[in-house]
Design a protein around this motif. Structure first.
Motif, mmCIF file in Angstrom:
data_model
loop_
_atom_site.group_PDB
_atom_site.id
_atom_site.type_symbol
_atom_site.label_atom_id
_atom_site.label_comp_id
_atom_site.label_asym_id
_atom_site.label_seq_id
_atom_site.Cartn_x
_atom_site.Cartn_y
_atom_site.Cartn_z
ATOM 1 N N SER A 555 66.956 14.667 32.047
ATOM 2 C CA SER A 555 67.550 13.853 30.990
ATOM 3 C C SER A 555 68.351 12.702 31.595
ATOM 4 O O SER A 555 69.067 12.869 32.587
ATOM 5 C CB SER A 555 68.461 14.723 30.114
ATOM 6 N N LYS A 556 68.239 11.532 30.973
ATOM 7 C CA LYS A 556 68.995 10.367 31.424
ATOM 8 C C LYS A 556 70.408 10.339 30.864
ATOM 9 O O LYS A 556 71.205 9.493 31.266
ATOM 10 C CB LYS A 556 68.255 9.088 31.037
ATOM 11 N N THR A 557 70.700 11.214 29.944
ATOM 12 C CA THR A 557 72.050 11.279 29.392
ATOM 13 C C THR A 557 72.979 11.991 30.371
ATOM 14 O O THR A 557 72.541 12.836 31.166
ATOM 15 C CB THR A 557 72.057 12.013 28.040
ATOM 16 N N ARG A 558 74.233 11.669 30.281
ATOM 17 C CA ARG A 558 75.224 12.247 31.188
ATOM 18 C C ARG A 558 75.395 13.731 30.881
ATOM 19 O O ARG A 558 75.620 14.116 29.737
ATOM 20 C CB ARG A 558 76.549 11.508 31.017
ATOM 21 N N PRO A 559 75.303 14.595 31.888
ATOM 22 C CA PRO A 559 75.433 16.039 31.632
ATOM 23 C C PRO A 559 76.857 16.396 31.226
ATOM 24 O O PRO A 559 77.821 15.721 31.584
ATOM 25 C CB PRO A 559 75.050 16.677 32.972
#
Length: 577
Positions: A555-559
């Motif tokens: 995922s490119k979203t921040r974990p």
């Protein structure tokens, strides 16, 4: 049969005292004014009714007309009504004219609806006098200053001609934020304009003044010089040679205003302005904006008590010492929000701000300081950092401003010494600090360390970042009023931007990096704060065959959480490019 209508040319010559917007006369296919608001009844001797005629069908509008129907104007449109056969008297049908309306449907709307319409056209506007709406947020950070600077100001200015209500609402938005060149000619023109239009002065809430950093020394070569037709081809061939001979040079500006003149202009003209922006500009060896007309007789700047927010862009050209800031601070006795932004990183910027921050006024509660904003990782700290370390420890001096502040946003170099010193100087009973937002350029480390770079593949930097977060968590017992804490590192060159380390605490909800020391200290200082999740790995991200491997489903979203030890899997002996 009705008589033939008068020619269109005669209709266009009829006087009209009502302003029409987007009338049919604005299109070439339908010349003449828009539909009139009243119709005079025709004399009975000119009326002739044909009983065998069923209906009168008006001529269709040409297909080339952009609008299928005539535009509505203020007032109801009147027309002749053909009655049925039973309503005719002596072969002549009665002509009923409805009573004209004195107000249009648009003018009858509530003022809130007009505001919503113009907000849709101009952009949403917030209250100029409102303070920070939430932790980590501010008017300037939300680009409040440029939100209403419409790209087609002349076109939207015509909306003020719709009605009296719109004139006030449109002018309020157009003059809400003004940007003026900081030269004597421009300021004189602004003074003359507002003297001729004093009713516009209360609309100005945000005044922005930008100072040129250079001016042209000799007139530029005019490439549009007209020459006779027979010689034009030869003249065009000679243009490059002429342009080289007439080279353009620049010099420092000679007609820039001083801060004394700017402050007097705001004091005497713009009594409702509460936000002042000063843009000093940027260039190599830039000239500093003079504060006083007569430097040998330094006094005090004109006082502007209504200014509550000060924005300094290119601050190095405006403030270079604590004395410079105190001159401005004394002239703004009610200043509560200060935004200082530097165009380029300088050792003198850190040194001058280190001398200024411990001397902030008690009225100042919001501070946003940006010393480096390039957001690029470093292989090693530049040389100017060693100059700063030899003069002062900036993090310690920044912490001395904590007791007076409520909100702090900082971008630059910082280390755990900031929170350690802030905890020593703060009392949990008197602290006012509610939010801290840090963007880390690098972590201060001993000067003898040569490889003090940044990046997610540099484990030494990750460990220094963890130490900064641990120190921040430990200080929460002294910073008892803290509601929002965010520490983040931004690397625009990273192949995996989502893995840039960060830590955020908001509403007792923690996200970002975690480790056992962070969790243990958080449990002690904020028992009610918890992590949303505690991931142990970075999925399948890591080095494989000497290259960084990123799975396709990553995922490119921040974990929500990143364990510090997980960064060790990214150390593959090479640097991410």
């Amino acid at each position: 049969m009705f008589p033939e209508p008068p020619p269109q040319q005669n209709r266009a010559e009829e006087p009209s005292s009502t302003l029409h917007l987007m009338t049919t006369a604005s299109t070439p296919a339908t010349p003449g004014p828009s539909t009139p608001t009243s119709v005079r009844p025709l004399p009975i001797d000119q009326l002739k009714i044909d009983d065998h005629e069923e209906d009168i069908v008006p001529p269709a509008r040409p297909k080339s007309t952009p609008f299928p129907e005539a535009d509505m104007v203020e007032g109801d449109i009147q027309c002749l009504l053909r009655l049925s056969d039973g309503d005719r008297i002596d072969g002549v049908s009665q002509l009923l004219l409805p009573a004209p309306s004195t107000t249009s449907h648009l003018c009858g709307l509530p003022l809130e609806i007009h505001d919503c319409i113009l907000d849709h056209l101009f952009g949403q506007r917030s209250s100029a006098a409102s303070r920070t709406t939430g932790p980590g947020k501010s008017k300037i950070l939300r680009s409040w200053g440029t939100a209403l600077r419409h790209s087609r100001r002349k076109e939207v200015a015509r909306l003020s001609l719709v009605s009296g209500k719109w004139r006030h609402l449109v002018q309020d938005r157009l003059y809400r934020h003004l940007k003026v060149k900081g030269t004597r000619e421009s300021i004189a023109q602004a003074v003359e304009w507002f003297q001729e239009h004093p009713h516009l002065c209360p609309y100005v809430k945000h005044i922005e003044v930008w100072f040129p950093v250079f001016q042209q020394k000799n007139p530029a070569f005019d490439r549009t010089l007209r020459v006779p037709a027979p010689e034009r081809s030869s003249s065009l061939r000679a243009l490059p040679t002429l342009a080289e001979s007439a080279s353009i040079t620049y010099q420092s500006p000679s007609n820039n205003c001083t801060l004394e003149e700017i402050f007097r202009f705001v004091q005497m003209t713009l009594g409702e302005a509460c936000i002042l922006t000063l843009e000093g500009g940027d260039r190599k060896k830039p000239p500093m904006v003079r504060h006083f007309l007569n430097p040998s007789q330094k006094g005090s700047l004109p006082e502007i008590p209504q200014i509550k927010t000060l924005v300094c862009k290119g601050q190095w050209n405006l403030i270079r010492s604590n004395e410079d800031f105190q001159n401005i601070s004394k002239a703004l006795p009610h200043l509560s929000e200060w935004h200082g932004l530097y165009a380029k990183p300088k050792s003198k910027s850190y040194i001058s701000m280190a001398a200024t921050l411990p001397n902030l006024a008690r009225t100042l509660t919001h501070l946003n300081l940006c010393l480096e904003n390039d957001y690029r990782r470093e292989a090693a700290s530049p040389m100017f950092v060693k100059k700063v370390g030899g003069k002062t420890h900036f993090c310690i001096e920044l912490a001395k401003a904590i007791p007076t502040l409520e909100h702090l946003a900082f971008t630059g170099r910082i280390c755990k010494g900031f929170f350690d010193q802030a905890a020593k100087l703060t009392s949990p009973r008197t602290t006012r600090m509610k939010s801290i937002d840090l963007i880390v350029k690098n972590i201060c480390r001993p000067t003898y360390v040569w490889n003090d770079g940044t990046g997610i593949t540099d484990m030494a930097f990750i460990q220094a970042f963890e130490a900064l977060v641990i120190s921040a968590v430990k200080s929460l017992d002294k910073l008892a009023a803290m509601e929002f804490l965010r520490i983040r590192f931004i690397d625009l060159e990273s192949q995996v931007p989502a893995l840039n380390p960060y830590f955020q605490l908001q509403d007792n909800h923690c996200t970002g990096i975690w480790s056992d020391p962070i969790v243990d200290n958080l449990r002690r200082t904020r028992p009610y704060a918890t992590f949303a999740e505690k991931a142990d790995t970075l999925s399948d991200v890591g080095f494989k065959d000497g290259q960084l491997f990123i799975p396709g489903n990553f995922s490119k979203t921040r974990p929500q959480s990143i364990k510090i030890s997980s960064y060790s899997t990214l150390m593959g002996g090479i640097t991410i490019t």
